[in-house]
Design a protein around this motif. Structure first.
Motif, mmCIF file in Angstrom:
data_model
loop_
_atom_site.group_PDB
_atom_site.id
_atom_site.type_symbol
_atom_site.label_atom_id
_atom_site.label_comp_id
_atom_site.label_asym_id
_atom_site.label_seq_id
_atom_site.Cartn_x
_atom_site.Cartn_y
_atom_site.Cartn_z
ATOM 1 N N VAL A 164 17.488 16.012 62.748
ATOM 2 C CA VAL A 164 17.354 14.733 62.054
ATOM 3 C C VAL A 164 18.625 14.460 61.246
ATOM 4 O O VAL A 164 19.175 13.350 61.281
ATOM 5 C CB VAL A 164 16.117 14.724 61.138
ATOM 6 N N ALA A 165 19.080 15.479 60.523
ATOM 7 C CA ALA A 165 20.307 15.322 59.724
ATOM 8 C C ALA A 165 21.516 15.110 60.618
ATOM 9 O O ALA A 165 22.364 14.251 60.351
ATOM 10 C CB ALA A 165 20.506 16.562 58.849
ATOM 11 N N TYR A 166 21.609 15.886 61.693
ATOM 12 C CA TYR A 166 22.733 15.742 62.625
ATOM 13 C C TYR A 166 22.733 14.363 63.277
ATOM 14 O O TYR A 166 23.797 13.758 63.472
ATOM 15 C CB TYR A 166 22.662 16.810 63.716
ATOM 16 N N SER A 167 21.550 13.866 63.637
ATOM 17 C CA SER A 167 21.472 12.562 64.301
ATOM 18 C C SER A 167 21.944 11.444 63.379
ATOM 19 O O SER A 167 22.529 10.459 63.833
ATOM 20 C CB SER A 167 20.044 12.284 64.775
ATOM 21 N N ALA A 168 21.691 11.595 62.083
ATOM 22 C CA ALA A 168 22.176 10.605 61.116
ATOM 23 C C ALA A 168 23.698 10.607 61.080
ATOM 24 O O ALA A 168 24.337 9.542 60.996
ATOM 25 C CB ALA A 168 21.603 10.895 59.731
ATOM 26 N N MET A 169 24.300 11.795 61.155
ATOM 27 C CA MET A 169 25.766 11.881 61.192
ATOM 28 C C MET A 169 26.320 11.308 62.481
ATOM 29 O O MET A 169 27.379 10.684 62.499
ATOM 30 C CB MET A 169 26.210 13.342 61.028
ATOM 31 N N ALA A 170 25.593 11.512 63.578
ATOM 32 C CA ALA A 170 26.042 10.984 64.867
ATOM 33 C C ALA A 170 26.143 9.464 64.832
ATOM 34 O O ALA A 170 26.963 8.869 65.538
ATOM 35 C CB ALA A 170 25.089 11.432 65.977
ATOM 36 N N GLY A 171 25.319 8.844 64.001
ATOM 37 C CA GLY A 171 25.355 7.389 63.877
ATOM 38 C C GLY A 171 26.652 6.862 63.309
ATOM 39 O O GLY A 171 27.012 5.702 63.538
ATOM 40 N N THR A 172 27.389 7.700 62.601
ATOM 41 C CA THR A 172 28.651 7.254 61.994
ATOM 42 C C THR A 172 29.738 7.015 63.026
ATOM 43 O O THR A 172 30.718 6.330 62.736
ATOM 44 C CB THR A 172 29.159 8.287 60.965
ATOM 45 N N ILE A 173 29.588 7.570 64.220
ATOM 46 C CA ILE A 173 30.619 7.372 65.243
ATOM 47 C C ILE A 173 30.014 6.762 66.514
ATOM 48 O O ILE A 173 30.418 7.072 67.623
ATOM 49 C CB ILE A 173 31.360 8.681 65.577
ATOM 50 N N GLY A 174 29.024 5.891 66.311
ATOM 51 C CA GLY A 174 28.481 5.146 67.439
ATOM 52 C C GLY A 174 27.368 5.811 68.194
ATOM 53 O O GLY A 174 27.083 5.443 69.336
ATOM 54 N N GLY A 175 26.717 6.785 67.580
ATOM 55 C CA GLY A 175 25.631 7.474 68.264
ATOM 56 C C GLY A 175 24.329 6.713 68.264
ATOM 57 O O GLY A 175 23.394 7.076 68.963
ATOM 58 N N GLY A 176 24.274 5.655 67.471
ATOM 59 C CA GLY A 176 23.027 4.903 67.366
ATOM 60 C C GLY A 176 22.050 5.579 66.422
ATOM 61 O O GLY A 176 22.378 6.548 65.742
ATOM 62 N N GLY A 177 20.848 5.068 66.369
ATOM 63 C CA GLY A 177 19.832 5.678 65.522
ATOM 64 C C GLY A 177 19.861 5.177 64.092
ATOM 65 O O GLY A 177 20.583 4.232 63.737
ATOM 66 N N ILE A 178 19.095 5.847 63.252
ATOM 67 C CA ILE A 178 18.948 5.436 61.861
ATOM 68 C C ILE A 178 20.266 5.571 61.102
ATOM 69 O O ILE A 178 20.585 4.748 60.244
ATOM 70 C CB ILE A 178 17.834 6.264 61.187
ATOM 71 N N GLY A 179 21.032 6.598 61.414
ATOM 72 C CA GLY A 179 22.319 6.780 60.756
ATOM 73 C C GLY A 179 23.262 5.628 61.031
ATOM 74 O O GLY A 179 23.973 5.147 60.133
ATOM 75 N N ASP A 180 23.275 5.171 62.270
ATOM 76 C CA ASP A 180 24.119 4.038 62.650
ATOM 77 C C ASP A 180 23.691 2.783 61.901
ATOM 78 O O ASP A 180 24.531 2.005 61.417
ATOM 79 C CB ASP A 180 24.025 3.824 64.157
ATOM 80 N N LEU A 181 22.380 2.570 61.787
ATOM 81 C CA LEU A 181 21.861 1.410 61.057
ATOM 82 C C LEU A 181 22.265 1.467 59.587
ATOM 83 O O LEU A 181 22.672 0.457 58.999
ATOM 84 C CB LEU A 181 20.337 1.372 61.184
#
Length: 223
Positions: A164-181
């Motif tokens: 969950v934490a990693y996926s939020a970081m992935a959003g910072t470089i276009g990974g999508g998900g809650i982090g990207d939002l």
């Protein structure tokens, strides 16, 4: 206004889409980490000194690889794995692309947790199995995994929370998900409503996962 409920309601389609992307990323990465990380963790354990598949060379090589990957900060790992991600999924953006880096980060993490879970097993149980002539695969299937199943469930829970934490970081470089939002709307547009909403969603996800994981682990713990 710190939190605009009307604006939150208007953003619900985007929030649901981001939530779905996060679930997709975590689902793929968790599946890969279990399929590869579980046997890897078992091998790390059974090749250790004094066990039935003792092999210092295999143990040393696998430990080095696991420790090397775990020592790389995830945000750097994301960038380093761009060529591999592009090779596998033909793109470096989106939740499926992000799941490649998530999987590679989660595999050694989960493997170490599995290894530690197996270390909790009473060595006398393993020795007794060997004494009665049980073959290595039988010991793994009928002794190690059943004895460690509660701890393995807890390892799965910790892995999901880390993802969950990693996926939020992935959003910072276009990974999508809650982090990207959170980055695109909450940070770049100074949208406090979206920032608060995404933080609350992540907290709720983690709390639910932890509670469910604990309940399952306790339910199957025969000790």
């Amino acid at each position: 206004m710190l939190f605009d409920f009307a604006h939150f309601v208007s953003m619900l389609p985007d929030i649901w889409k981001a939530f779905g992307e996060t679930v997709l990323m975590i689902g793929i990465a968790l599946t890969v980490s279990i399929v590869i990380g579980l046997p890897l963790g078992i091998i790390l354990f059974v090749t250790d000194k004094g066990l039935f598949w003792e092999n210092r060379f295999v143990k040393g090589i696998l430990s080095f690889i696991v420790n090397m990957i775990r020592s790389i900060p995830f945000i750097i790992l994301l960038v380093v794995l761009f060529p591999l991600t592009n090779l596998i999924v033909k793109t470096t953006i989106g939740p499926v692309a992000a799941s490649v880096s998530l999987s590679i980060a989660a595999i050694p993490f989960f493997a170490r947790l599995v290894e530690n879970a197996l270390r909790e097993i009473d060595k006398g149980v393993i020795e007794a199995s060997i004494a009665v002539g049980a073959k290595p695969w039988m010991i793994i299937k009928d002794v190690l995994l059943p004895e460690a199943k509660s701890s393995v469930i807890q390892a799965v829970t910790l892995t999901i929370i880390s993802l969950v934490a990693y996926s939020a970081m992935a959003g910072t470089i276009g990974g999508g998900g809650i982090g990207d939002l959170a980055i695109r709307f909450g940070y770049y547009r100074y949208d406090n409503t979206i920032m608060i909403a995404t933080v609350v969603i992540l907290i709720v996800i983690v709390q639910v996962i932890q509670q469910v994981g604990d309940l399952i682990a306790k339910a199957i713990d025969k000790r």
